[in-house]
Write an enzyme that holds these catalytic residues in place. Structure first.
Site, PDB file in Angstrom:
ATOM      1  N   LYS A  66       0.859  -1.182   0.000  1.00 57.65           N
ATOM      2  CA  LYS A  66       0.000   0.000   0.000  1.00 57.65           C
ATOM      3  C   LYS A  66       0.893   1.229   0.000  1.00 57.65           C
ATOM      4  O   LYS A  66       1.841   1.316   0.796  1.00 57.65           O
ATOM      5  CB  LYS A  66      -0.933   0.041   1.209  1.00 57.65           C
ATOM      6  CG  LYS A  66      -1.926   1.215   1.126  1.00 57.65           C
ATOM      7  CD  LYS A  66      -2.811   1.330   2.346  1.00 57.65           C
ATOM      8  CE  LYS A  66      -2.136   2.112   3.454  1.00 57.65           C
ATOM      9  NZ  LYS A  66      -3.073   2.479   4.544  1.00 57.65           N
TER      10      LYS A  66
ATOM     11  N   GLN B 250     -11.553   9.281  11.029  1.00 55.04           N
ATOM     12  CA  GLN B 250     -11.400   7.904  11.495  1.00 55.04           C
ATOM     13  C   GLN B 250     -12.368   7.543  12.613  1.00 55.04           C
ATOM     14  O   GLN B 250     -12.658   6.366  12.845  1.00 55.04           O
ATOM     15  CB  GLN B 250      -9.963   7.679  11.960  1.00 55.04           C
ATOM     16  CG  GLN B 250      -9.642   6.276  12.437  1.00 55.04           C
ATOM     17  CD  GLN B 250      -9.839   5.214  11.369  1.00 55.04           C
ATOM     18  OE1 GLN B 250      -9.489   5.414  10.215  1.00 55.04           O
ATOM     19  NE2 GLN B 250     -10.395   4.072  11.742  1.00 55.04           N
TER      20      GLN B 250
ATOM     21  N   ASP C  26       1.756   6.575  14.463  1.00 56.32           N
ATOM     22  CA  ASP C  26       2.257   5.680  13.428  1.00 56.32           C
ATOM     23  C   ASP C  26       3.495   6.253  12.739  1.00 56.32           C
ATOM     24  O   ASP C  26       3.869   5.834  11.652  1.00 56.32           O
ATOM     25  CB  ASP C  26       1.166   5.396  12.383  1.00 56.32           C
ATOM     26  CG  ASP C  26       0.659   6.668  11.708  1.00 56.32           C
ATOM     27  OD1 ASP C  26       1.145   7.780  12.036  1.00 56.32           O
ATOM     28  OD2 ASP C  26      -0.222   6.557  10.838  1.00 56.32           O
TER      29      ASP C  26
ATOM     30  N   MET D 216      -4.512   4.416  18.571  1.00 57.02           N
ATOM     31  CA  MET D 216      -4.421   4.171  17.135  1.00 57.02           C
ATOM     32  C   MET D 216      -3.784   5.316  16.354  1.00 57.02           C
ATOM     33  O   MET D 216      -3.609   5.206  15.138  1.00 57.02           O
ATOM     34  CB  MET D 216      -5.832   3.910  16.577  1.00 57.02           C
ATOM     35  CG  MET D 216      -6.629   2.862  17.342  1.00 57.02           C
ATOM     36  SD  MET D 216      -5.820   1.259  17.444  1.00 57.02           S
ATOM     37  CE  MET D 216      -5.892   0.732  15.739  1.00 57.02           C
TER      38      MET D 216
ATOM     39  N   GLY E 246      -1.769   0.316  18.321  1.00 49.64           N
ATOM     40  CA  GLY E 246      -2.011  -0.042  16.923  1.00 49.64           C
ATOM     41  C   GLY E 246      -1.304   0.912  15.977  1.00 49.64           C
ATOM     42  O   GLY E 246      -1.750   2.053  15.791  1.00 49.64           O
TER      43      GLY E 246
ATOM     44  N   ARG F  20      -9.927  -1.009   8.108  1.00 52.93           N
ATOM     45  CA  ARG F  20      -8.925  -1.940   8.645  1.00 52.93           C
ATOM     46  C   ARG F  20      -8.365  -1.413   9.952  1.00 52.93           C
ATOM     47  O   ARG F  20      -8.035  -2.180  10.853  1.00 52.93           O
ATOM     48  CB  ARG F  20      -7.837  -2.254   7.629  1.00 52.93           C
ATOM     49  CG  ARG F  20      -6.867  -1.139   7.207  1.00 52.93           C
ATOM     50  CD  ARG F  20      -5.791  -0.863   8.242  1.00 52.93           C
ATOM     51  NE  ARG F  20      -4.556  -0.392   7.687  1.00 52.93           N
ATOM     52  CZ  ARG F  20      -3.732   0.446   8.316  1.00 52.93           C
ATOM     53  NH1 ARG F  20      -4.055   0.963   9.495  1.00 52.93           N
ATOM     54  NH2 ARG F  20      -2.597   0.786   7.760  1.00 52.93           N
TER      55      ARG F  20
ATOM     56  N   LYS G  30       5.212  10.987  16.983  1.00 53.64           N
ATOM     57  CA  LYS G  30       3.808  11.055  17.387  1.00 53.64           C
ATOM     58  C   LYS G  30       3.628  10.457  18.777  1.00 53.64           C
ATOM     59  O   LYS G  30       4.333   9.520  19.165  1.00 53.64           O
ATOM     60  CB  LYS G  30       2.921  10.309  16.391  1.00 53.64           C
ATOM     61  CG  LYS G  30       2.593  11.089  15.127  1.00 53.64           C
ATOM     62  CD  LYS G  30       1.509  10.372  14.339  1.00 53.64           C
ATOM     63  CE  LYS G  30       1.058  11.168  13.140  1.00 53.64           C
ATOM     64  NZ  LYS G  30      -0.023  10.469  12.404  1.00 53.64           N
TER      65      LYS G  30
END
Length: 322
Positions: free
Chosen positions: A67, A138, A223, A220, A293, A110, A227
Site C-alpha cells: 500500500k 477515522q 504511526d 491508534m 495499533g 482496517r 507522534k
C-alpha cells in the site's frame, strides 16, 4: 489486472468482514506464516505531505502486495480527504501485478477492525461506555467497529477542535446513539471503560492518573516517529499488546516509554498471539490493557484481497490488460 474504485471498495467489504479478515492475518503473523516488510515513511517536502509504502505477504492466504500513500493536510480544501492511498496486489505464484485497489475507505475500516479486535479480546465483557479522543474522519470507523464487538450504551468524545467534537456528537445523536461532547480529554478518560485515541498528536493527551482500573485503551494515532498520545507512565502501567512489536517501539506510542527505559520489547504481546490462542488476553477485571495499533501492511493487504475476491465473485471492477 482488476481495478477497484473507491466507491466500489466501500460496497465490497463490511466492517464485520474486515474484523474477521484482520483477525486471520494477525493470527498468521503470530504463527510465522505472514510478514510485514520494512516500512518506508518520509516527509515529502512538498504540500506538507507525508508519504509512505507498506508491504508484506501472507503465505497462508496467500496474498502479496503493498500500500502506498499518506497524508496531504490541505486536501480538504480541495474537496478530497487528507489521507490518500492505493493498494497494489501481486500474484504470489508468478509475481505479476494482479489488482489495484483504492484504499482510502479500506484504510479506515482496517484501522477500526484492529481496534475492535483489541476491544473484543482485551476489554471487560460488560464494558459499555466508550470514549473517543479525536473525532476526525477515522472516529466513525472506530465507533462502528467497536459497536460490532461490544454493546455500547454511551459515548464520550473529545477533540482538540470543540466544533469537531460537537459535530461528531450531533451525528451520533442522529444515529440514535447517546454521545456527550466533553470539554476535556480527562473528562472522557474518567468516564469511559473503553477508550480509543485517534489523533495526530505529538504530545501526551491521555494521562495515567485519569485511567480507572479495568479500562481498555486502543491507541491508534501514533504511526510515525515523534507522534504521541499517551503518557509514558500510562504505557508502563498497562499490559501492552501490539500489532507488531518492532513498529510499536519505533513509530507507535510505545516508542516514548521504550526510549525512557520504562518498557522492554519482551513485555509487548502481539495481539495476533492472543487471537491464535498462543497468549492470554485480559487476566483480571482491574488491570489496564493497552493496544498500540501502528497499522501494518498485512491489515491493508487482507482487506484489499477480500475486496478483490468479492469483486471477482460478483463480476465487478474493471479488468485491464497490463
Amino acid at each position: 489486472m482488476l481495478i477497484i474504485s473507491e466507491s466500489l471498495a466501500q460496497q465490497l467489504v463490511s466492517v464485520e468482514e474486515a474484523i474477521e479478515a484482520v483477525a486471520g492475518t494477525f493470527a498468521a503473523m503470530a504463527r510465522g506464516e505472514a510478514r510485514n516488510y520494512p516500512v518506508v515513511r518520509e516527509v515529502l517536502g512538498h504540500a506538507g505531505a507525508v508519504y509512505g509504502v507498506k508491504a508484506g505477504g501472507d503465505v497462508s492466504a496467500p496474498f502479496l502486495g503493498l500500500k502506498a500513500g499518506g497524508y496531504w493536510p490541505h486536501n480538504l480544501g480541495r474537496g478530497l480527504t487528507n489521507h490518500q492511498s492505493s493498494t497494489l496486489l501481486f500474484d504470489p505464484d508468478t509475481g505479476r501485478a494482479s489488482a489495484l485497489v483504492s484504499a482510502n475507505h479500506l484504510t479506515g475500516i482496517r484501522t477500526g477492525a484492529a481496534s475492535a479486535l483489541a476491544t473484543r479480546e482485551l476489554s471487560r465483557k460488560d464494558a459499555s461506555v466508550l470514549g473517543i479522543i479525536g473525532t476526525g474522519a477515522q472516529s466513525l470507523h472506530q465507533l462502528r467497529a467497536t459497536m460490532a464487538v461490544r454493546r455500547i450504551a454511551k459515548v464520550h468524545a473529545w477533540d482538540m477542535n470543540p466544533e469537531t467534537s460537537a459535530r461528531f456528537a450531533r451525528t451520533l445523536g442522529e444515529m440514535g446513539i447517546d454521545c456527550a461532547a466533553e470539554p476535556t480529554a480527562e473528562a472522557v478518560a474518567r468516564a469511559a471503560e473503553i477508550i480509543v485515541t485517534v489523533t495526530p498528536s505529538q504530545q501526551p493527551i491521555l494521562m495515567r492518573d485519569w485511567i480507572r482500573p479495568g479500562t481498555h485503551i486502543s491507541a491508534m494515532g501514533a504511526d510515525t516517529k515523534g507522534k504521541q498520545e499517551l503518557d509514558p507512565a500510562l504505557v508502563a502501567a498497562a499490559r501492552v499488546f501490539v500489532d507488531e512489536a518492532a513498529q510499536a517501539i519505533s513509530i507507535g506510542d510505545c516508542q516514548h516509554a521504550f526510549a525512557a527505559g520504562l518498557i522492554a520489547p519482551a513485555q509487548l504481546t502481539p495481539l495476533g498471539a492472543v487471537l491464535a490462542g498462543m497468549a492470554t488476553g485480559r487476566q483480571s477485571a482491574d488491570e489496564i490493557t493497552l493496544f498500540d495499533g501502528t497499522g501494518v501492511a498485512l491489515q491493508d493487504l487482507v482487506v484489499a484481497d477480500l475486496a478483490v475476491r468479492r469483486a471477482r465473485d460478483s463480476g465487478q471492477g474493471i479488468e485491464v490488460d497490463y
